[in-house]
Design a protein around this motif. Structure first.
Motif, mmCIF file in Angstrom:
data_model
loop_
_atom_site.group_PDB
_atom_site.id
_atom_site.type_symbol
_atom_site.label_atom_id
_atom_site.label_comp_id
_atom_site.label_asym_id
_atom_site.label_seq_id
_atom_site.Cartn_x
_atom_site.Cartn_y
_atom_site.Cartn_z
ATOM 1 N N UNK A 239 16.370 7.941 -3.502
ATOM 2 C CA UNK A 239 15.360 7.170 -2.775
ATOM 3 C C UNK A 239 15.505 7.410 -1.268
ATOM 4 N N UNK A 240 16.745 7.534 -0.803
ATOM 5 C CA UNK A 240 17.011 7.819 0.610
ATOM 6 C C UNK A 240 16.374 9.145 1.000
ATOM 7 N N UNK A 241 16.527 10.146 0.128
ATOM 8 C CA UNK A 241 15.965 11.474 0.407
ATOM 9 C C UNK A 241 14.440 11.431 0.382
ATOM 10 N N UNK B 66 0.817 -1.218 0.000
ATOM 11 C CA UNK B 66 0.000 0.000 0.000
ATOM 12 C C UNK B 66 0.849 1.266 0.000
ATOM 13 N N UNK B 67 1.954 1.252 0.743
ATOM 14 C CA UNK B 67 2.806 2.445 0.867
ATOM 15 C C UNK B 67 4.259 2.077 0.612
ATOM 16 N N UNK B 68 4.972 3.001 -0.004
ATOM 17 C CA UNK B 68 6.387 2.758 -0.303
ATOM 18 C C UNK B 68 7.253 2.872 0.953
ATOM 19 N N UNK B 69 6.920 3.843 1.826
ATOM 20 C CA UNK B 69 7.791 4.115 2.964
ATOM 21 C C UNK B 69 7.084 4.119 4.315
ATOM 22 N N UNK B 70 5.910 4.671 4.377
ATOM 23 C CA UNK B 70 5.308 4.905 5.697
ATOM 24 C C UNK B 70 4.591 3.674 6.244
ATOM 25 N N UNK B 71 4.388 3.689 7.566
ATOM 26 C CA UNK B 71 3.659 2.656 8.293
ATOM 27 C C UNK B 71 4.293 1.283 8.183
ATOM 28 N N UNK B 72 5.625 1.235 8.096
ATOM 29 C CA UNK B 72 6.299 -0.044 7.902
ATOM 30 C C UNK B 72 6.956 -0.592 9.166
ATOM 31 N N UNK B 73 6.954 0.161 10.242
ATOM 32 C CA UNK B 73 7.606 -0.318 11.457
ATOM 33 C C UNK B 73 9.067 0.091 11.487
ATOM 34 N N UNK B 74 9.611 0.252 12.704
ATOM 35 C CA UNK B 74 10.955 0.786 12.872
ATOM 36 C C UNK B 74 12.031 -0.061 12.202
ATOM 37 N N UNK B 75 11.959 -1.373 12.361
ATOM 38 C CA UNK B 75 13.001 -2.248 11.808
ATOM 39 C C UNK B 75 13.029 -2.151 10.285
ATOM 40 N N UNK C 246 9.211 11.658 3.164
ATOM 41 C CA UNK C 246 7.888 11.078 3.419
ATOM 42 C C UNK C 246 7.698 10.823 4.907
ATOM 43 N N UNK C 247 8.701 10.265 5.549
ATOM 44 C CA UNK C 247 8.587 9.940 6.963
ATOM 45 C C UNK C 247 8.476 11.185 7.842
ATOM 46 N N UNK C 248 9.028 12.302 7.353
ATOM 47 C CA UNK C 248 8.923 13.563 8.095
ATOM 48 C C UNK C 248 7.645 14.327 7.750
ATOM 49 N N UNK C 249 6.862 13.789 6.823
ATOM 50 C CA UNK C 249 5.624 14.441 6.440
ATOM 51 C C UNK C 249 5.808 15.601 5.485
#
Length: 428
Positions: free
Chosen positions: A204-206, A178-187, A211-214
């Motif tokens: 991709x790192x950027x 569903x999502x490329x980066x978010x809601x994936x868990x810390x690990x 995305x994680x910072x909103x």
């Protein structure tokens, strides 16, 4: 009502005639094995046997619809007005091949019950099929045969007015992730950052960081945009969500994440929802049962549709599992990354279980393309347009399968293709 004389009424015969004549061509049909009943019938009739009884409309039968079980069959391919066909017949027959035996062979996936070489995922591949080997995989031959048969049949019985069907366009969207980066868990998040660095994927790192910072939208989170498109063009899309446990081949986020639950509920308000059965559920009905229950609970209504992730379709076991779990529709009949009509048709049909010799209640919706990001867009699009034209000629159902990953901003060519198909074949 068309009356068909045959020497024996078998489940195979009844299934095939009902599908071709009634469901595709709109001609009601009944059967008899009594010669006197057939002769006394003054309305539309035909015989399906080895020899005609008189001068009636006659199609010479092969043995396939009167047999039980599976056996090696010597298939001869010939051309009927430039369309490949199987099981040629003699001169007395009104058509040059047994359309009913040929259609049953393809629709039942007879060849997939025979021994074959599996690929690395345990799948039956397009290269193993009769259609691929004889260059008619991208042609819906069963539907074309039916249209040719109808023309000859109506010339013999001009008073018949069969019910006409219309072309339909049914887009299917897989949601393996569903999502490329978010809601994936810390690990998984930390692992993603490490992988980006190791593989020198700094852009991709950027993106991941933003995305994680909103600061940026997740690239796969295009659901609202496509819901708006489907509403605009009045087209019902079918979304299949993968909600199995995380594994080597199943990478979606947890179904217990509140945002994922809200996403599925929101999509189900505007579109048809189905289960994208996990890779691990391929031969494990208990895992399939768990996944169905999860989706049922999420949307608060019965889940009746399914697809197999990676298109790991094994006939007949996967279909038997779906039936046991009370699924009524399947969208797995096709090949992954190989265009074509796996069952030779662009019309929905009921699964016939050869092992049990019965027509099942499971309706199969065959798709002709599934793109997951591994093929050349220009070549693929050209093939799609050719198949689309073929489906339109026979008023069939065109079902392409896309992945939400492919429809992101990273794949503008595919997003444009999807939108163009909506525009051209919408109900607006």
């Amino acid at each position: 009502m068309l009356l068909v004389y045959t020497q024996k009424i078998t489940p195979r015969l009844r299934y095939t005639f009902k599908h071709l004549l009634t469901r595709i061509l709109g001609i009601p049909v009944d059967f008899t094995t009594k010669i006197e009943t057939f002769i006394a019938h003054n309305e539309v009739k035909m015989s399906y046997a080895k020899q005609p009884l008189g001068d009636e409309f006659f199609v010479r039968s092969q043995d396939l619809l009167f047999e039980q079980g599976i056996g090696e069959i010597d298939i001869t391919i010939q051309q009927w007005d430039k369309t490949p066909c199987l099981f040629p017949t003699g001169e007395k027959s009104m058509i040059p091949f047994d359309i009913f035996a040929a259609s049953f062979y393809l629709l039942s996936r007879y060849e997939e019950y025979l021994p074959y070489v599996k690929d690395e995922h345990g799948r039956y591949t397009a290269a193993e099929s009769l259609a691929f080997k004889n260059d008619f995989l991208t042609t819906p031959v069963v539907d074309i045969w039916c249209q040719k048969f109808k023309k000859i049949f109506l010339e013999a019985f001009p008073t018949i007015v069969p019910e006409e069907r219309k072309f339909s366009y049914t887009p299917v969207i897989n949601i393996p992730v569903a999502y490329a980066y978010k809601k994936r868990g810390m690990i998984r998040v930390l692992g993603g950052f490490v992988t980006d660095i190791v593989r020198f994927k700094f852009s991709r790192f950027i993106d991941r960081f933003a995305v994680l910072l909103g600061m940026k939208e997740d690239p796969y989170d295009n659901f609202e945009a496509f819901i708006a498109l489907h509403k605009k063009y009045r087209t019902k899309a079918y979304y299949f969500f993968q909600i199995g446990n995380y594994s080597t081949h199943d990478h979606n986020i947890s179904i217990y994440k509140n945002e994922f639950i809200r996403l599925i509920k929101n999509v189900s308000d505007y579109s048809k929802i189905g289960l994208l059965a996990s890779y691990e559920s391929f031969t494990d009905i208990e895992k399939l049962k768990v996944e169905k229950k999860r989706l049922n609970t999420t949307i608060n209504k019965p889940v009746k549709r399914a697809r197999q992730h990676f298109n790991k379709l094994n006939v007949p076991q996967f279909y038997r599992n779906l039936i046991d779990l009370e699924f009524t529709e399947d969208y797995s009949m096709g090949y992954r990354n190989t265009n074509g009509f796996r069952a030779g048709t662009c019309s929905p049909f009921y699964f016939y279980d050869i092992g049990m010799e019965i027509q099942t209640p499971l309706k199969i919706h065959p798709f002709c393309m599934e793109y997951s990001g591994e093929l050349n867009a220009e070549v693929f699009t050209s093939e799609i347009m050719k198949m689309l034209a073929e489906v339109q000629k026979v008023n069939g159902t065109f079902i392409p399968v896309f992945h939400n990953v492919v429809l992101s901003e990273r794949n503008l060519e595919w997003k444009e293709l999807y939108i163009n198909l909506l525009k051209e074949h919408s109900n607006a």
